[in-house]
Design a protein around this motif. Sequence first.
Motif, PDB file in Angstrom:
ATOM      1  N   ASP A  20       0.871  -1.186   0.000  1.00 13.33           N
ATOM      2  CA  ASP A  20       0.000   0.000   0.000  1.00 13.33           C
ATOM      3  C   ASP A  20       0.903   1.229   0.000  1.00 13.33           C
ATOM      4  O   ASP A  20       1.681   1.430   0.952  1.00 13.33           O
ATOM      5  N   GLU A  21       0.799   2.058  -1.014  1.00 10.41           N
ATOM      6  CA  GLU A  21       1.741   3.191  -1.110  1.00 10.41           C
ATOM      7  C   GLU A  21       1.547   4.232  -0.007  1.00 10.41           C
ATOM      8  O   GLU A  21       2.427   5.071   0.212  1.00 10.41           O
ATOM      9  N   ASP A  22       0.418   4.173   0.709  1.00 10.44           N
ATOM     10  CA  ASP A  22       0.156   5.118   1.799  1.00 10.44           C
ATOM     11  C   ASP A  22       0.568   4.573   3.174  1.00 10.44           C
ATOM     12  O   ASP A  22       0.318   5.223   4.187  1.00 10.44           O
ATOM     13  N   ARG A  23       1.098   3.354   3.207  1.00  3.60           N
ATOM     14  CA  ARG A  23       1.431   2.747   4.505  1.00  3.60           C
ATOM     15  C   ARG A  23       2.885   2.302   4.550  1.00  3.60           C
ATOM     16  O   ARG A  23       3.438   1.844   3.546  1.00  3.60           O
ATOM     17  N   LEU A  24       3.479   2.423   5.752  1.00  5.89           N
ATOM     18  CA  LEU A  24       4.844   1.946   5.997  1.00  5.89           C
ATOM     19  C   LEU A  24       4.809   0.997   7.185  1.00  5.89           C
ATOM     20  O   LEU A  24       3.911   1.062   8.029  1.00  5.89           O
ATOM     21  N   ILE A  25       5.821   0.143   7.268  1.00  5.31           N
ATOM     22  CA  ILE A  25       5.996  -0.675   8.468  1.00  5.31           C
ATOM     23  C   ILE A  25       7.188  -0.115   9.242  1.00  5.31           C
ATOM     24  O   ILE A  25       8.261   0.112   8.667  1.00  5.31           O
ATOM     25  N   LEU A  26       6.976   0.135  10.544  1.00  7.50           N
ATOM     26  CA  LEU A  26       8.078   0.534  11.428  1.00  7.50           C
ATOM     27  C   LEU A  26       8.514  -0.708  12.192  1.00  7.50           C
ATOM     28  O   LEU A  26       7.691  -1.349  12.853  1.00  7.50           O
ATOM     29  N   LEU A  27       9.789  -1.037  12.106  1.00  8.36           N
ATOM     30  CA  LEU A  27      10.353  -2.148  12.874  1.00  8.36           C
ATOM     31  C   LEU A  27      11.151  -1.546  14.031  1.00  8.36           C
ATOM     32  O   LEU A  27      12.131  -0.819  13.816  1.00  8.36           O
ATOM     33  N   ILE A  73      -0.688  -2.753  15.276  1.00  6.29           N
ATOM     34  CA  ILE A  73       0.474  -3.609  15.536  1.00  6.29           C
ATOM     35  C   ILE A  73       0.420  -4.784  14.557  1.00  6.29           C
ATOM     36  O   ILE A  73      -0.659  -5.336  14.317  1.00  6.29           O
ATOM     37  N   LEU A  74       1.577  -5.141  13.993  1.00  5.05           N
ATOM     38  CA  LEU A  74       1.614  -6.280  13.071  1.00  5.05           C
ATOM     39  C   LEU A  74       2.287  -7.498  13.700  1.00  5.05           C
ATOM     40  O   LEU A  74       1.986  -8.629  13.339  1.00  5.05           O
ATOM     41  N   SER A  75       3.257  -7.251  14.584  1.00  8.37           N
ATOM     42  CA  SER A  75       3.991  -8.339  15.239  1.00  8.37           C
ATOM     43  C   SER A  75       4.648  -7.744  16.479  1.00  8.37           C
ATOM     44  O   SER A  75       4.497  -6.550  16.745  1.00  8.37           O
ATOM     45  N   ASP A  76       5.400  -8.555  17.213  1.00  7.63           N
ATOM     46  CA  ASP A  76       6.042  -8.050  18.435  1.00  7.63           C
ATOM     47  C   ASP A  76       6.819  -6.753  18.210  1.00  7.63           C
ATOM     48  O   ASP A  76       6.804  -5.862  19.048  1.00  7.63           O
ATOM     49  N   LEU A  80       2.179  -0.967  11.711  1.00  9.10           N
ATOM     50  CA  LEU A  80       1.805  -0.361  10.438  1.00  9.10           C
ATOM     51  C   LEU A  80       1.424   1.097  10.701  1.00  9.10           C
ATOM     52  O   LEU A  80       0.662   1.380  11.636  1.00  9.10           O
ATOM     53  N   VAL A  81       1.969   2.005   9.889  1.00 13.80           N
ATOM     54  CA  VAL A  81       1.674   3.436  10.069  1.00 13.80           C
ATOM     55  C   VAL A  81       1.371   4.078   8.724  1.00 13.80           C
ATOM     56  O   VAL A  81       1.733   3.547   7.673  1.00 13.80           O
ATOM     57  N   LYS A  82       0.741   5.246   8.795  1.00 13.46           N
ATOM     58  CA  LYS A  82       0.549   6.037   7.577  1.00 13.46           C
ATOM     59  C   LYS A  82       1.902   6.574   7.142  1.00 13.46           C
ATOM     60  O   LYS A  82       2.708   6.984   7.994  1.00 13.46           O
ATOM     61  N   LYS A  83       2.132   6.623   5.860  1.00 18.93           N
ATOM     62  CA  LYS A  83       3.385   7.175   5.344  1.00 18.93           C
ATOM     63  C   LYS A  83       3.291   8.700   5.354  1.00 18.93           C
ATOM     64  O   LYS A  83       2.453   9.277   4.652  1.00 18.93           O
ATOM     65  N   LEU A  84       4.119   9.330   6.150  1.00 17.18           N
ATOM     66  CA  LEU A  84       4.083  10.790   6.257  1.00 17.18           C
ATOM     67  C   LEU A  84       5.241  11.410   5.496  1.00 17.18           C
ATOM     68  O   LEU A  84       6.303  10.801   5.333  1.00 17.18           O
ATOM     69  N   ASP A  85       5.021  12.664   5.112  1.00 19.66           N
ATOM     70  CA  ASP A  85       6.102  13.485   4.611  1.00 19.66           C
ATOM     71  C   ASP A  85       6.657  14.185   5.851  1.00 19.66           C
ATOM     72  O   ASP A  85       6.077  15.159   6.336  1.00 19.66           O
ATOM     73  N   MET A  86       7.759  13.628   6.408  1.00 20.76           N
ATOM     74  CA  MET A  86       8.212  14.071   7.728  1.00 20.76           C
ATOM     75  C   MET A  86       8.797  15.487   7.689  1.00 20.76           C
ATOM     76  O   MET A  86       9.514  15.861   6.750  1.00 20.76           O
ATOM     77  N   ILE A  87       8.497  16.244   8.716  1.00 21.35           N
ATOM     78  CA  ILE A  87       9.084  17.572   8.907  1.00 21.35           C
ATOM     79  C   ILE A  87      10.356  17.360   9.737  1.00 21.35           C
ATOM     80  O   ILE A  87      10.290  16.716  10.787  1.00 21.35           O
ATOM     81  N   PRO A  88      11.507  17.858   9.279  1.00 19.46           N
ATOM     82  CA  PRO A  88      12.773  17.482   9.936  1.00 19.46           C
ATOM     83  C   PRO A  88      13.073  18.259  11.209  1.00 19.46           C
ATOM     84  O   PRO A  88      14.213  18.656  11.456  1.00 19.46           O
ATOM     85  N   VAL A  89      12.039  18.505  12.008  1.00 13.33           N
ATOM     86  CA  VAL A  89      12.276  19.185  13.282  1.00 13.33           C
ATOM     87  C   VAL A  89      11.654  18.374  14.413  1.00 13.33           C
ATOM     88  O   VAL A  89      10.730  17.583  14.198  1.00 13.33           O
ATOM     89  N   GLU A  90      12.206  18.564  15.612  1.00 13.60           N
ATOM     90  CA  GLU A  90      11.720  17.874  16.804  1.00 13.60           C
ATOM     91  C   GLU A  90      11.101  18.925  17.714  1.00 13.60           C
ATOM     92  O   GLU A  90      11.664  20.005  17.899  1.00 13.60           O
ATOM     93  N   CYS A  91       9.932  18.601  18.249  1.00 13.84           N
ATOM     94  CA  CYS A  91       9.220  19.520  19.137  1.00 13.84           C
ATOM     95  C   CYS A  91       9.382  19.006  20.561  1.00 13.84           C
ATOM     96  O   CYS A  91       9.013  17.868  20.852  1.00 13.84           O
ATOM     97  N   VAL A  92       9.936  19.844  21.438  1.00 17.18           N
ATOM     98  CA  VAL A  92      10.194  19.406  22.816  1.00 17.18           C
ATOM     99  C   VAL A  92       9.452  20.316  23.792  1.00 17.18           C
ATOM    100  O   VAL A  92       9.607  21.541  23.748  1.00 17.18           O
ATOM    101  N   VAL A  93       8.648  19.699  24.652  1.00 19.64           N
ATOM    102  CA  VAL A  93       8.005  20.423  25.748  1.00 19.64           C
ATOM    103  C   VAL A  93       8.613  19.933  27.053  1.00 19.64           C
ATOM    104  O   VAL A  93       8.883  18.740  27.212  1.00 19.64           O
ATOM    105  N   ARG A  94       8.859  20.872  27.963  1.00 22.22           N
ATOM    106  CA  ARG A  94       9.433  20.519  29.274  1.00 22.22           C
ATOM    107  C   ARG A  94       8.542  21.042  30.396  1.00 22.22           C
ATOM    108  O   ARG A  94       8.234  22.233  30.441  1.00 22.22           O
TER     109      ARG A  94
END
Length: 237
Positions: A20-27, A73-76, A80-94
Motif C-alpha cells: 500500500d503506497e500510503d502505509r509503511l511498516i516501522l520495525l 500492531i503487526l507483530s512483536d 503499520l503506520v501512515k506514510k508521512l512526509d516528515m518535517i525534519p524538526v523535533e518539538c520538545v516540551v518541558r
Amino acid sequence: MEKRNELYAGKAKSVYTTDDEDRLILLFRNDTSAFDGQKIEQLDRKGMVNNKFNAFIMEKLEAAGIPTHFDRILSDQESLVKKLDMIPVECVVRNIAAGSICRRLGVPESMDLNPPTFEFFLKNDELHDPMINEYHIRTFGWAEDVYIERMKELTFQVNDILKELFMSGGMLLVDYKLEFGVYKGELVLGDEFTPDGCRLWDKDTREKLDKDRFRQGMGNVVESYEIVGHRLGMNFD
Ligand code: ADP
Ligand code: TMP
Ligand code: ASP
C-alpha cells in the motif's frame, strides 16, 4: 499487508515500504542510541517493549483527538503506520528542568517549569540536533507556517493528555520529543512515543524510569520501561 523494501534504517527503527503506497511498516529494533548515535547498544526485549508501549500511547492520543500515523500492531516488533512526509524538526516540551536545558541555561535539574517551555530542534545528528526557532523553519523551508502553528498546538495538547495519564500511574512527565509529518495535507503525529524519547520520573522518589538510565549507565533500562508500562496497564506478553 505485504512488507517490501527497506526505505531507511535509523538508529533505533527501520522503515519498510508495503504493497500500500500510503502505509509503511516501522520495525522497532533492540538498538538503543544516545548522544546522537555516539553510544549504541543492543538491549534485549527493547524493540518489543517500545513497539507495544508506542501502540498503547498512540491509541490513547488518537482517542483524545490527536491525529496520529498509527494504524495497528503487526507483530512483536512491527507496526503499520501512515506514510508521512516528515518535517525534519523535533518539538520538545518541558514540564520540569532536566537534560540540555540545565546545561544551556544553568537551571537546576528538577526545577518546575511553569508555564512549560517549548523548543524546536533540527533533526540532524551530524550537527547534534541544534536548537532552532520558527524563523529558521520558515527561512529554510522546513515547514509551512500553518504546520508550525499546528505543531505547537498539538504538542501542547499531547502534554495535557499525557501528563494526566502518567500521573494516574504515579509518574511525572518531565519532558518529551515529538515528530510530525504531513499526510494528505493534514499535520499528523509520527515517529514514536516511548521512554526512549521522553523523561519520566516516579512522582514521589523522582527515580528516573526513562532513557536517562541508558545515557547515565544506571542499568535496568528495559525493566524500567516495562515498569512504566505496567503502571499504565500495558501488557508486554
Ligand atoms: P532516527 O532517524 O532519529 O535515527 P529512528 O531510528 O527512530 O530515528 O528511525 C525512524 C525514522 O522514521 C525517523 O527518521 C522518523 O523521522 C521516520 N518516521 C517515523 N514515522 C514515520 C512515518 N509515519 N512516515 C515516514 N517516516 C517516518
Ligand atoms: P534534551 O534534554 O536532550 O534536549 O531532550 C529533551 C527531551 O527530548 C528528552 O526527553 C529526550 C528527547 N529528545 C530525543 O528523544 N531526541 C532528540 O533528538 C532530542 C533533541 C530530544
Ligand atoms: N537523540 C536521541 C538521544 O539523545 C537519540 C540519540 O542521540 O542517538 O537520546
